[in-house]
Design a protein around this motif. Structure first.
Motif, PDB file in Angstrom:
ATOM      1  N   SER A 128      42.156  35.306  28.912  1.00 26.83           N
ATOM      2  CA  SER A 128      43.326  35.444  29.776  1.00 26.83           C
ATOM      3  C   SER A 128      42.936  35.485  31.251  1.00 26.83           C
ATOM      4  N   GLU A 129      41.846  36.173  31.556  1.00 34.02           N
ATOM      5  CA  GLU A 129      41.374  36.227  32.949  1.00 34.02           C
ATOM      6  C   GLU A 129      41.002  34.837  33.460  1.00 34.02           C
ATOM      7  N   GLN A 130      40.294  34.084  32.633  1.00 33.59           N
ATOM      8  CA  GLN A 130      39.898  32.736  33.020  1.00 33.59           C
ATOM      9  C   GLN A 130      41.118  31.848  33.248  1.00 33.59           C
ATOM     10  N   LEU A 131      42.108  31.972  32.375  1.00 31.86           N
ATOM     11  CA  LEU A 131      43.310  31.152  32.497  1.00 31.86           C
ATOM     12  C   LEU A 131      44.124  31.512  33.737  1.00 31.86           C
ATOM     13  N   GLU A 132      44.258  32.816  34.007  1.00 33.00           N
ATOM     14  CA  GLU A 132      45.031  33.234  35.179  1.00 33.00           C
ATOM     15  C   GLU A 132      44.362  32.764  36.469  1.00 33.00           C
ATOM     16  N   GLU A 133      43.049  32.897  36.519  1.00 29.36           N
ATOM     17  CA  GLU A 133      42.336  32.453  37.718  1.00 29.36           C
ATOM     18  C   GLU A 133      42.428  30.932  37.858  1.00 29.36           C
ATOM     19  N   ALA A 204      48.048  40.696  27.681  1.00 33.03           N
ATOM     20  CA  ALA A 204      46.787  40.598  28.425  1.00 33.03           C
ATOM     21  C   ALA A 204      46.996  40.614  29.941  1.00 33.03           C
ATOM     22  N   PRO A 205      47.827  39.738  30.522  1.00 33.08           N
ATOM     23  CA  PRO A 205      48.032  39.802  31.973  1.00 33.08           C
ATOM     24  C   PRO A 205      48.840  41.021  32.407  1.00 33.08           C
ATOM     25  N   LEU A 206      49.737  41.505  31.554  1.00 29.07           N
ATOM     26  CA  LEU A 206      50.522  42.693  31.905  1.00 29.07           C
ATOM     27  C   LEU A 206      49.641  43.943  31.924  1.00 29.07           C
ATOM     28  N   GLU A 207      48.739  44.038  30.957  1.00 28.11           N
ATOM     29  CA  GLU A 207      47.879  45.218  30.875  1.00 28.11           C
ATOM     30  C   GLU A 207      46.850  45.234  31.986  1.00 28.11           C
ATOM     31  N   ARG A 208      46.433  44.074  32.468  1.00 27.35           N
ATOM     32  CA  ARG A 208      45.503  44.059  33.602  1.00 27.35           C
ATOM     33  C   ARG A 208      46.122  44.705  34.831  1.00 27.35           C
TER      34      ARG A 208
END
Length: 264
Positions: A128-133, A204-208
């Protein structure tokens, strides 16, 4: 009509589980984040299907046998010309058997999502981190420490259980009402499962960002109708036996794309 529906997000939300395939095709390095979760899903999936489907099918068989014996005893006291009802009852019993098995498959797929997302969380988090970035050019993380992070994960699962149990009890009571009550309970059950699936795949993005559970739930509702079609398609994909072993990672990835496009 299609443009109108897409403008409201109804069609667009349903396409995200498939859009992510194009992202994976353009960025092959992302596959390394789903290899281990898929292997874990295979192991957990075999255990769940072997256990639940075996005992579930056995229970369905016993239920159908009891129903058949009861109907046979009832028919023996009726005139012979009503013996045709026996064939009708056989057809109804097989229809009930089919519906019960389909319900069991949906329930097993739903459980697989819960276990699969939880066990694969470290890899899904990195994916998820890779996709958001990749999608936004930046990454937003609020650090809270490992202990608090674990506590939040446990609370999130408990709050989902409370939500499912609370709404589920109401739907069960509605199901006792013939006709309209059963229809409302069925629609409500699908809506509840779709909401839980949305929470899982958007988490995943909400919990970050360390958002509280109620805010996560509000985001799902604010994103309607796109979130409804997204959750419904994901729920369908993870309910298909064997296919769901592969689609869970894709649904997790598509949740991040959905968040980047429609929430951010």
């Amino acid at each position: 009509m299609r443009k109108t529906l897409s403008g409201f997000g109804l069609l667009a939300g349903a396409t995200y589980p498939f859009r992510v395939l194009a992202v994976f095709r353009r960025t092959p390095r992302l596959w390394s984040y789903v290899a281990v979760p898929i292997l874990m899903n295979v192991i957990v999936g075999i255990a769940l299907y072997a256990g639940l489907l075996f005992f579930g099918w056995d229970s369905v068989t016993h239920l159908m046998d009891s129903l058949t014996h009861w109907v046979d005893s009832l028919i023996t006291s009726l005139p012979r010309w009503l013996g045709i009802l026996d064939y009708l009852i056989i057809g109804i019993s097989w229809l009930l058997r089919l519906l019960l098995v389909l319900g069991l498959l949906l329930f097993t797929g739903f459980l697989l999502v819960q276990f699969g997302v939880l066990l694969g969380a470290p890899w899904y988090g990195q994916l998820s981190e890779q996709l958001e970035e990749l999608r936004t050019g930046q990454l937003h993380i609020v650090e809270v420490g490992i202990v608090r992070d674990i506590g939040r994960a446990i609370l999130f699962e408990l709050k989902k259980l409370v939500l499912a149990a609370g709404v589920g009890i109401v739907l069960l009571l509605l199901n006792l009402l013939p006709g309209i009550g059963t229809l409302v309970a069925t629609i409500g059950g699908i809506a509840l499962a779709t909401t839980i699936v949305c929470l899982d795949f958007l988490d995943a993005p909400l919990e970050r960002r360390r958002l509280p559970f109620r805010e996560k739930l509000r985001i799902v509702f604010r994103s309607l109708p796109a979130s409804a079609s997204f959750g419904l398609v994901c729920f369908g994909l993870v309910s298909v036996p064997l296919l769901n072993l592969l689609t869970i990672p894709l649904c997790v990835a598509s949740g991040t794309l959905f968040f980047c496009d429609r929430v951010l």
